[in-house]
Scaffold this active site. Structure first.
Site, PDB file in Angstrom:
ATOM      1  CD  GLU A  57     -53.840 -48.042  94.648  1.00 51.47           C
ATOM      2  OE1 GLU A  57     -53.102 -47.791  93.737  1.00 51.47           O
ATOM      3  OE2 GLU A  57     -54.914 -47.579  94.826  1.00 51.47           O
TER       4      GLU A  57
ATOM      5  CE  LYS B   3     -53.278 -45.118  86.207  1.00 51.14           C
ATOM      6  NZ  LYS B   3     -54.029 -43.925  85.577  1.00 51.14           N
TER       7      LYS B   3
ATOM      8  CB  SER C  39     -61.266 -46.750  86.154  1.00 47.67           C
ATOM      9  OG  SER C  39     -60.042 -47.670  86.682  1.00 47.67           O
TER      10      SER C  39
ATOM     11  CE  LYS D 229     -59.282 -38.020  95.276  1.00 46.62           C
ATOM     12  NZ  LYS D 229     -58.752 -39.402  95.339  1.00 46.62           N
TER      13      LYS D 229
END
Ligand code: PSU
Ligand code: MN
Length: 306
Positions: A27, A89, A143, A162
């Site tokens: 990515e 993004k 997400s 995380k």
């Protein structure tokens, strides 16, 4: 093979795909938004080399001038690294407008999976995925990566999640979406900077060959979604849990105080955690990406022999 009018597959990647050779997608948001310059560029180039050393062809994915690129040049990687967070993004909702306008975009896990799948690439290595954020029960910050894992047949290898995320809720969401969560050589979900999270994975798999076999079965069954491989950070690079947890808690507090939301949340937290730990977390982050790149290349190579 290049069926999509917006897609450009670079010649080396196209040749590998036509001949059934292993290819691993990477990515570009990890380059532009996940790490500072110049470590981001150095890491991206090293990752490509590690993939080659382990028998596969790397395809770093990004959007340049409205073109969906599978395979970047070193100059293009440098461009994304230097421009950093000034690059758009790009998640699933951004693709159409960026293509129509001819703009640049850094691909997240979501859009890297989409473009990899368009190009015919089945394997993707990264550091961390997006997930269900802490506090999502009120913010609804979940997400798009989790939705994409539920629908697009690409194996994504990461180092777990995380604790900027709610790991328990992230696993629940993946279960709902039917995404197998595999621990590579472990029964426990790794927590990115540390090897353990206290949460179990769905299955433990111990070799690249067995990963390849599981993913082959999933594709043969035409189940349609992705597979998430979680690979623990090598012991010698793992961080002290108390140190990293304190940095993450502080970063989350500051993000709330500053009213950070939406797509800015993850880049803000990543950058702040790196600052607060004085670069230690960046060093760990780089090493776990290398570790994931090697495993994914070996798995792609094993898959091409099935
Ligand atoms: N987690 C990391 N490093 C990253 C990202 C997440 O440890 O670079 C990036 C990836 O591109 C991922 C994206 O797809 O952030 C998720 O953003 P969001 O939480 O806004 O969906
Ligand atoms: Mn979000």
């Amino acid at each position: 093979m290049n069926m999509n009018k917006y897609l450009d597959v670079n010649p080396e990647v196209a040749e590998a795909l036509v001949n059934g050779k292993p290819v691993v997608a990477l990515e570009s948001t990890i380059i532009s938004h996940g790490m500072p310059y110049p470590q981001n560029v150095e890491t991206a180039l090293n990752v490509e080399k590690i993939i080659r050393d382990n028998g596969a062809v790397p395809a770093t994915i990004a959007i340049i001038g409205g073109r969906l690129k599978a395979g970047l040049t070193a100059e293009e990687i440098e461009y994304f690294g230097k421009k950093g967070r000034a690059i758009h993004k790009a998640s699933r909702r951004d693709l159409a407008v960026l293509c129509a306008r001819g703009e640049d975009g850094a691909t997240t896990v979501t859009t890297t999976m989409i473009i990899a799948h368009m190009a015919g690439i089945r394997f993707f290595a990264t550091g961390g995925i997006g997930g269900v954020h802490r506090g999502a029960e009120t913010t609804m910050d979940i997400s798009a990566d989790l939705e994409e894992l539920g629908r697009t047949p690409v194996m994504v290898c990461c180092a777990g999640a995380k604790s900027i995320l709610d790991l328990g809720l992230t696993l629940e969401y993946l279960e709902t979406k039917g995404v197998p969560v595999i621990g590579y050589g472990t029964d426990e979900l790794p927590a990115f900077y540390t090897r353990q999270s206290g949460f179990g994975v769905d299955y433990r798999i111990d070799t690249p060959e067995d990963l390849a076999a599981a993913f082959k079965a999933q594709n043969d069954l035409q189940l349609g979604g992705g597979m998430l491989v979680t690979n623990p950070i090598p012991e010698q690079y793992s961080m002290d849990k108390a140190v990293i947890d304190a940095a993450i808690d502080q970063a989350i507090r500051e993000s709330k105080e500053q009213g950070i939301k939406g797509k800015e949340t993850t880049p803000f937290l990543l950058a702040r955690v790196a600052e607060l730990t004085g670069g230690d977390s960046l060093a760990s982050n780089i090493q776990l990406v290398y570790n994931n790149a090697a495993l994914t290349a070996k798995t792609a190579a094993a898959y091409s022999k099935l």
